[in-house]
Design a protein around this motif. Structure first.
Motif, mmCIF file in Angstrom:
data_model
loop_
_atom_site.group_PDB
_atom_site.id
_atom_site.type_symbol
_atom_site.label_atom_id
_atom_site.label_comp_id
_atom_site.label_asym_id
_atom_site.label_seq_id
_atom_site.Cartn_x
_atom_site.Cartn_y
_atom_site.Cartn_z
ATOM 1 N N THR A 2 30.166 49.668 48.717
ATOM 2 C CA THR A 2 31.301 48.763 48.508
ATOM 3 C C THR A 2 30.808 47.329 48.601
ATOM 4 O O THR A 2 30.129 46.960 49.557
ATOM 5 N N LEU A 3 31.167 46.534 47.616
ATOM 6 C CA LEU A 3 30.732 45.142 47.563
ATOM 7 C C LEU A 3 31.914 44.207 47.779
ATOM 8 O O LEU A 3 33.025 44.451 47.295
ATOM 9 N N TYR A 4 31.651 43.126 48.518
ATOM 10 C CA TYR A 4 32.609 42.038 48.669
ATOM 11 C C TYR A 4 32.292 41.032 47.574
ATOM 12 O O TYR A 4 31.140 40.619 47.403
ATOM 13 N N VAL A 5 33.304 40.636 46.811
ATOM 14 C CA VAL A 5 33.132 39.649 45.743
ATOM 15 C C VAL A 5 34.017 38.464 46.074
ATOM 16 O O VAL A 5 35.243 38.570 46.067
ATOM 17 N N GLY A 6 33.395 37.343 46.424
ATOM 18 C CA GLY A 6 34.144 36.148 46.807
ATOM 19 C C GLY A 6 34.054 35.073 45.743
ATOM 20 O O GLY A 6 33.165 35.067 44.893
ATOM 21 N N GLY A 7 34.984 34.119 45.802
ATOM 22 C CA GLY A 7 34.986 32.991 44.881
ATOM 23 C C GLY A 7 35.620 33.304 43.545
ATOM 24 O O GLY A 7 35.222 32.748 42.517
ATOM 25 N N LEU A 8 36.612 34.181 43.530
ATOM 26 C CA LEU A 8 37.255 34.552 42.262
ATOM 27 C C LEU A 8 38.248 33.481 41.833
ATOM 28 O O LEU A 8 38.956 32.897 42.653
ATOM 29 N N ALA A 9 38.316 33.256 40.536
ATOM 30 C CA ALA A 9 39.295 32.326 39.973
ATOM 31 C C ALA A 9 40.668 32.997 39.961
ATOM 32 O O ALA A 9 40.784 34.222 40.076
ATOM 33 N N GLU A 10 41.710 32.187 39.797
ATOM 34 C CA GLU A 10 43.075 32.732 39.809
ATOM 35 C C GLU A 10 43.334 33.657 38.623
ATOM 36 O O GLU A 10 44.146 34.570 38.704
ATOM 37 N N GLU A 11 42.652 33.429 37.510
ATOM 38 C CA GLU A 11 42.883 34.231 36.310
ATOM 39 C C GLU A 11 42.308 35.645 36.430
ATOM 40 O O GLU A 11 42.679 36.536 35.665
ATOM 41 N N ALA A 28 22.184 47.112 42.579
ATOM 42 C CA ALA A 28 21.866 46.416 41.329
ATOM 43 C C ALA A 28 22.930 45.379 40.995
ATOM 44 O O ALA A 28 22.612 44.259 40.568
ATOM 45 N N ALA A 29 24.194 45.720 41.199
ATOM 46 C CA ALA A 29 25.280 44.772 40.918
ATOM 47 C C ALA A 29 25.205 43.576 41.861
ATOM 48 O O ALA A 29 25.423 42.438 41.440
ATOM 49 N N MET A 30 24.877 43.833 43.137
ATOM 50 C CA MET A 30 24.787 42.728 44.084
ATOM 51 C C MET A 30 23.634 41.797 43.710
ATOM 52 O O MET A 30 23.779 40.571 43.728
ATOM 53 N N ASP A 31 22.485 42.373 43.341
ATOM 54 C CA ASP A 31 21.339 41.541 42.972
ATOM 55 C C ASP A 31 21.625 40.690 41.742
ATOM 56 O O ASP A 31 21.214 39.532 41.672
ATOM 57 N N ASN A 32 22.321 41.246 40.772
ATOM 58 C CA ASN A 32 22.540 40.534 39.518
ATOM 59 C C ASN A 32 23.754 39.613 39.530
ATOM 60 O O ASN A 32 23.765 38.595 38.846
ATOM 61 N N MET A 33 24.795 39.957 40.265
ATOM 62 C CA MET A 33 26.037 39.182 40.200
ATOM 63 C C MET A 33 26.167 38.124 41.295
ATOM 64 O O MET A 33 27.037 37.261 41.203
ATOM 65 N N ASP A 34 25.350 38.184 42.332
ATOM 66 C CA ASP A 34 25.421 37.159 43.377
ATOM 67 C C ASP A 34 24.937 35.833 42.793
ATOM 68 O O ASP A 34 23.815 35.718 42.313
ATOM 69 N N GLU A 41 28.376 33.333 37.370
ATOM 70 C CA GLU A 41 29.589 32.565 37.107
ATOM 71 C C GLU A 41 30.599 33.430 36.370
ATOM 72 O O GLU A 41 30.255 34.141 35.426
ATOM 73 N N LEU A 42 31.855 33.389 36.821
ATOM 74 C CA LEU A 42 32.925 34.140 36.186
ATOM 75 C C LEU A 42 34.156 33.247 36.115
ATOM 76 O O LEU A 42 34.651 32.789 37.154
ATOM 77 N N PHE A 43 34.623 32.958 34.922
ATOM 78 C CA PHE A 43 35.754 32.045 34.692
ATOM 79 C C PHE A 43 35.533 30.694 35.357
ATOM 80 O O PHE A 43 36.424 30.108 35.957
ATOM 81 N N GLY A 44 34.289 30.188 35.247
ATOM 82 C CA GLY A 44 33.981 28.853 35.751
ATOM 83 C C GLY A 44 33.771 28.757 37.251
ATOM 84 O O GLY A 44 33.585 27.660 37.774
ATOM 85 N N ARG A 45 33.760 29.871 37.962
ATOM 86 C CA ARG A 45 33.540 29.848 39.423
ATOM 87 C C ARG A 45 32.321 30.686 39.758
ATOM 88 O O ARG A 45 32.095 31.743 39.158
#
Length: 196
Positions: free
Chosen positions: A42-51, A97-103, A106-110
């Motif tokens: 389970t991954l924590y994903v922080g800094g998401l945009a409102e969209e 793999a997702a943590m290494d690549n997505m940390d 940028e997603l929707f400018g954040r």
């Protein structure tokens, strides 16, 4: 006599020399969080945009492996997500793999922060206290109280029996020392009965 130059206190010197001290948590909750085991899939994903919603988050993480679940906790007042979410993969390797690549991606400018998630703690058992009425625990509480009282009663009876057995043993030992044995040896009595 030459005056020695004034030096700074040691605590300042430590900071300037570049030595780092281990950072300790300031609160008990932070200390508990440091000692908790992490969930490796389970991954924590922080800094998401409102969209960003759960569908977009799922689409962003599905290239790394099969996604089991996506959650974005909602703020009760605004009914919008709280700018973070959780993505659960079926395999640990996919999550790594997702943590290494997505940390740092940028997603929707954040810029995203992706880490392993700590297990969620729900107070009051699996469903939580908020999901139960106040009196829901009354029956189990009474049962626990009765069990505790029964255990105390049994323990006091057992202690009394042990004290009585100990007293009888002391009396027997004292009688044997004095040579006054009222009771016959049980083994001798058993042998006599077997012979007859």
């Amino acid at each position: 006599m030459r005056r020695r130059p004034r030096t700074r206190p040691r605590r300042w010197r430590r900071r300037w020399t570049g030595r780092r001290r281990r950072r300790r948590p300031r609160t008990a909750a932070a200390a508990a969080a440091m000692n908790q085991p992490v969930q490796k899939n389970t991954l924590y994903v922080g800094g998401l945009a409102e969209e960003v919603d759960e569908k977009i988050l799922h689409a962003a993480f599905v290239p790394f492996g099969e996604v089991k679940d996506v959650k974005t906790p909602l703020d009760q007042a605004t009914q919008k997500h709280r700018s973070f979410g959780f993505v659960t993969f079926l395999e640990r390797e996919d999550a790594a793999a997702a943590m290494d690549n997505m940390d740092g991606a940028e997603l929707f400018g954040r810029v995203l922060t992706v880490n392993y998630a700590f297990p969620e703690k729900i107070k009051g058992g699996e469903q939580g206290w908020a999901a139960q009425p106040v009196w829901a625990d009354a029956d189990t509480w009474f049962e626990r109280q009765q069990q505790e009282e029964e255990m105390k009663r049994l323990q006091t009876e057992q202690n009394a029996a042990m004290k009585e057995a100990e007293r009888l043993h002391r009396e027997k030992v004292a009688a044997e020392k004095n040579g006054e044995t009222d009771e016959a040896d049980p083994m001798a009595v058993a042998e006599a009965q077997a012979v007859n």
